[in-house]
Write an enzyme that holds these catalytic residues in place. Structure first.
Site, PDB file in Angstrom:
ATOM      1  CE  LYS A   1      -3.645  -0.027   2.644  1.00 28.47           C
ATOM      2  NZ  LYS A   1      -4.501   0.052   3.868  1.00 28.47           N
TER       3      LYS A   1
ATOM      4  CG  HIS B   1      -3.124  -9.118 -14.501  1.00 28.22           C
ATOM      5  ND1 HIS B   1      -2.141 -10.054 -14.284  1.00 28.22           N
ATOM      6  CD2 HIS B   1      -3.987  -9.668 -15.403  1.00 28.22           C
ATOM      7  CE1 HIS B   1      -2.400 -11.129 -15.008  1.00 28.22           C
ATOM      8  NE2 HIS B   1      -3.514 -10.917 -15.695  1.00 28.22           N
TER       9      HIS B   1
ATOM     10  N   GLY C   1      12.910 -59.434  38.268  1.00 22.69           N
ATOM     11  CA  GLY C   1      11.575 -59.275  38.820  1.00 22.69           C
ATOM     12  C   GLY C   1      10.695 -58.371  37.985  1.00 22.69           C
TER      13      GLY C   1
ATOM     14  CG  ASP D   1      16.835 -59.171  34.561  1.00 20.74           C
ATOM     15  OD1 ASP D   1      15.668 -59.301  34.157  1.00 20.74           O
ATOM     16  OD2 ASP D   1      17.394 -60.029  35.286  1.00 20.74           O
TER      17      ASP D   1
ATOM     18  CD  GLU E   1       8.663 -61.885  33.802  1.00 22.51           C
ATOM     19  OE1 GLU E   1       9.439 -62.868  33.752  1.00 22.51           O
ATOM     20  OE2 GLU E   1       8.910 -60.869  34.478  1.00 22.51           O
TER      21      GLU E   1
ATOM     22  CG  HIS F   1       8.169 -67.654  33.946  1.00 21.44           C
ATOM     23  ND1 HIS F   1       8.642 -68.674  34.729  1.00 21.44           N
ATOM     24  CD2 HIS F   1       8.867 -66.542  34.306  1.00 21.44           C
ATOM     25  CE1 HIS F   1       9.573 -68.204  35.559  1.00 21.44           C
ATOM     26  NE2 HIS F   1       9.727 -66.909  35.311  1.00 21.44           N
TER      27      HIS F   1
END
EC number: 3.2.1.183
Length: 758
Positions: free
Chosen positions: A295, A317, A512, A553, A602, A605
């Site tokens: 502007k 343009h 554990g 672990d 686990e 097991h």
């Protein structure tokens, strides 16, 4: 007609160059491209949304849009118009899209007037508010976004957040102002890239973009530039500049505000107009774009009477095909538009590039830079040097064949490929902080391993080197054990200073079930007594003033493999520890699996026999009851009690305790009963692994611990006999890590404190 002849020569040179060498064509896998194209032909058409924001980006997008429209058997085209296209002050340029016979699906008024920094931000916000509804209705397969404008950033942001694939045109280029940042931001959002120059391609690769998704095509506008008809150029020149104007005897001026230094850019525009007035040549001045500061630039034009000056024609343009002819036959172009350094080079027209807006752009020899355009005399001198010259045609930005390459690239896009982007990061050295302590010291962790027999503490470096290690027998009571842990950690932390190590935290590996979020051992194995409901984090953190992490672990062994071992970079793998007991850890999609009650993995097991030997967990037939060190020791004692263990080459003293090692030695020396026990143990472990493969389907199984090398072949044999064919290809390897528990405990610290995922 000399100017027209020169343009024709440039065009002819371009086509000759194209036939000799395809400079801009990216060497993609042709076979893969063909397969995807055939697959896409059999499926639905590719729905392409092209969004255009202003007159400049439409000049680049229009050739692609014409190409897409010409192949309706492959594509459906939706056109979205927004930004300055819809503003009267900027020429209502959406009309040229309609004149090109494109159906505009949606018009979005997104520009907030004000032409300052705040208005630009508000315009982006308004576009972000309006675009989701449009994209929800269109549901395009891919959106084509051009360049580096703030409107384009809104488009790319919306499409990315709505899981729409983005093809970015002209990424990787370098210029001045905020446009650079916006262009690179769009690059990071885009899934596919069409670049114009070899340097831009290299920039994209340096920005970690996937090379297979980058197409070096050239600039689409060059397809129109280099095939432009020249016979009517004089009528175009006269229409815009007057009846008495000759070729090479007028100037085209196009200057935009520099958003990062608006005041200076307005002052520079004022100096430019003063220089053009003094130069006294017919000049076509185009209005600036909609950026902050435009502007004020228009006010400068009106203050100097440019719209009514006999030597000037001020316009909002010019249609692109006419603009091409105007710059092709001009005596000079002046300003800071990218058109000057990109498109105009195709005609060899002299260009004066003012200021820093195009700093870093590749240019031909036709461009004279006046980066510090702070006086009228500098600009006037540049006009005197450049006006009326004719330079060689420059083909830096294209050879006129970009659109066919882009269409072929679009056809090769496989919509079944994952939408999530992948970045190709180069190998990097370890980060080096500029803090003096970090320069002198190695970032390290204190790692603690609580085993059934020993308690170990180590200083572990970022690269997995065990700098110092301390070992003591694990006390039997909770109080003694915690006291010893603290004592050893304090000693190790003090020693770290002497070995130039900076301790980032403490990682603890323990047997554990562990809650890693709270740092609590919920309950332990029978191998570690008085070790249930134990808060390890609080007392150790309070004593050492360091963050503390705790995990099982088996999980630590898996983390060690992920960071330092065979699991590095592997998405899905399982680690099995074969030692005193049997444990393990599971990594799925690069993440460690803990389970809902921290009981995942686990693995010792897993039951492999309903009537097998009793396990320490109270069950029967677990892997641990067959293959652990304790199980082998139990079987070795039985053989020894029956005088069936020792064979020729073995000897034992009375005070020696029978162990699993004696059983393994006996088997190696030909004891068939010992060998049978080991084969049974290996089979049990192998059956457990088969169950894991059928449940988790990992790509890698890592056997860790002292017994791993004795079991690996047996496990592979069981997999070949018992596993489903789809999982038999799994890799089974023996860990190459000497201390996985310590390294895993260290990785708890190192991964977190260096902001990697844990």
């Amino acid at each position: 007609m000399a100017g027209g002849f020169s343009v024709q020569r440039c065009v002819l040179a371009s086509f000759r160059l194209t036939r000799k060498k395809e400079v801009y064509f990216k060497n993609l896998s042709k076979q893969k491209q063909k397969e995807v194209m055939e697959k896409n032909q059999n499926n639905h058409k590719l729905r392409v949304c092209v969004a255009t924001c202003n007159r400049a980006d439409y000049s680049k997008l229009a050739p692609i849009m014409f190409g897409i429209k010409a192949e309706p058997q492959f594509f459906e085209l939706d056109v979205v118009v927004l930004g300055s296209h819809l503003i009267d002050d900027y020429g209502n340029t959406y009309r040229m899209i309609e004149q090109d016979d494109f159906d505009i699906h949606t018009r979005l008024h997104t520009i907030v007037r004000g032409e300052d920094e705040a208005a630009m931000v508000e315009s982006v916000g308004l576009a972000l508010v309006k675009l989701p509804d449009v994209l929800n209705r269109l549901k395009p397969d891919i959106m084509i976004v051009h360049g580096d404008r703030f409107d384009a950033l809104a488009l790319a942001t919306s499409a990315a957040l709505m899981n729409i694939r983005i093809l970015h045109i002209e990424g990787g280029e370098v210029s001045g102002t905020i446009d650079d940042s916006i262009r690179h931001a769009i690059t990071k959002l885009a899934h596919y890239h069409v670049c114009c120059t070899r340097s831009a391609e290299q920039h994209l690769i340096a920005m970690c973009e996937d090379h297979d998704r980058i197409l070096l095509a050239g600039c689409p506008s060059y397809d129109k530039l280099l095939s432009a008809k020249n016979k009517d150029y004089m009528s175009i020149i006269r229409m815009w500049l007057g009846e008495d104007v000759k070729t090479r005897d007028y100037i085209v001026a196009l200057q935009h505000p520099v958003t990062t230094d608006i005041k200076h850019s307005i002052k520079m525009f004022e100096l430019t107009l003063d220089a053009l007035i003094s130069f006294n040549k017919r000049t076509l001045v185009l209005f600036p774009n909609v950026d902050a500061g435009s502007k004020e630039m228009v006010r400068v034009m009106r203050k100097k009477g440019i719209e009514h000056h006999p030597n000037f024609r001020a316009v909002k343009h010019v249609p692109f095909d006419q603009f091409i002819q105007l710059v092709a036959h001009a005596g000079c172009m002046i300003g800071n538009s990218s058109c000057g350094v990109r498109e105009v080079g195709a005609f060899g027209t002299p260009v004066i590039n003012l200021g820093t807006r195009q700093t870093g752009r590749e240019t031909g020899e036709n461009v004279l830079h006046v980066r510090d355009a702070d006086t009228q005399d500098k600009i006037l001198h540049a006009l005197q040097l450049q006006f009326g010259k004719q330079y060689p045609c420059s083909k830096i930005y294209g050879d006129g064949n970009a659109v066919p390459r882009i269409l072929k690239f679009l056809k090769s896009i496989d919509l079944k490929e994952p939408l999530q982007k992948k970045f190709c990061f180069p190998p990097v050295k370890d980060n080096i902080s500029q803090d003096i302590d970090h320069i002198l010291e190695t970032q390290s962790a204190l790692a603690v391993d609580l085993g059934g027999t020993n308690l170990r503490v180590a200083i572990v470096s970022m690269k997995g080197e065990i700098v110092k290690k301390y070992t003591q027998l694990n006390p039997k009571t909770y109080e003694d054990r915690l006291e010893l842990i603290l004592k050893m950690c304090v000693e190790a932390a003090s020693e770290a200073v002497n070995v130039n190590c900076r301790i980032l935290g403490v990682g603890i590996s323990t047997g554990g079930r562990v809650n890693p979020r709270e740092g609590i051992v919920i309950h332990s194995t029978k191998l570690i007594q008085e070790w249930s409901s134990v808060d390890l984090r609080t007392p150790i953190s309070d004593a050492l003033h360091l963050p503390v992490w705790v995990d099982n672990d088996g999980n630590c062994a898996a983390l060690a493999e992920r960071k330092f071992g065979h699991g590095k970079g592997i998405e899905n793998f399982v680690t099995l520890i074969t030692g005193t007991g049997i444990g393990g850890g599971i990594v799925h999609q690069h993440e460690l699996i803990h389970g809902s009650s921290f009981c995942a993995a686990e693995l010792g097991h897993i039951v492999v026999s309903l009537d097998g030997p009793e396990c320490l967990c109270g069950s029967q037939g677990c892997i641990e009851a067959y293959a652990s060190g304790i199980a082998l020791q139990r079987e070795a004692k039985k053989l020894h009690d029956e005088d069936l263990l020792l064979v020729e080459g073995m000897s034992m003293k009375k005070e020696d305790v029978v162990s699993a090692a004696h059983l393994i030695q006996a088997a190696k020396l030909g004891n068939t009963k010992a060998d049978s026990i080991l084969r049974t143990a290996g089979t049990a472990l192998g059956l457990g692994v088969v169950n894991i493969l059928h449940t988790m389907n990992p790509s890698l199984v890592i056997l860790s611990g002292v017994l791993a090398s004795h079991y690996v072949n047996a496990v592979k044999d069981v997999i070949n006999r018992q596993a489903l064919s789809s999982v038999k290809t799994v890799d089974v390897v023996v860990s190459n890590l000497a201390d996985p528990a310590l390294l895993g405990a260290a990785s708890l610290v190192l991964d977190y404190t260096t902001r990697r995922i844990y």
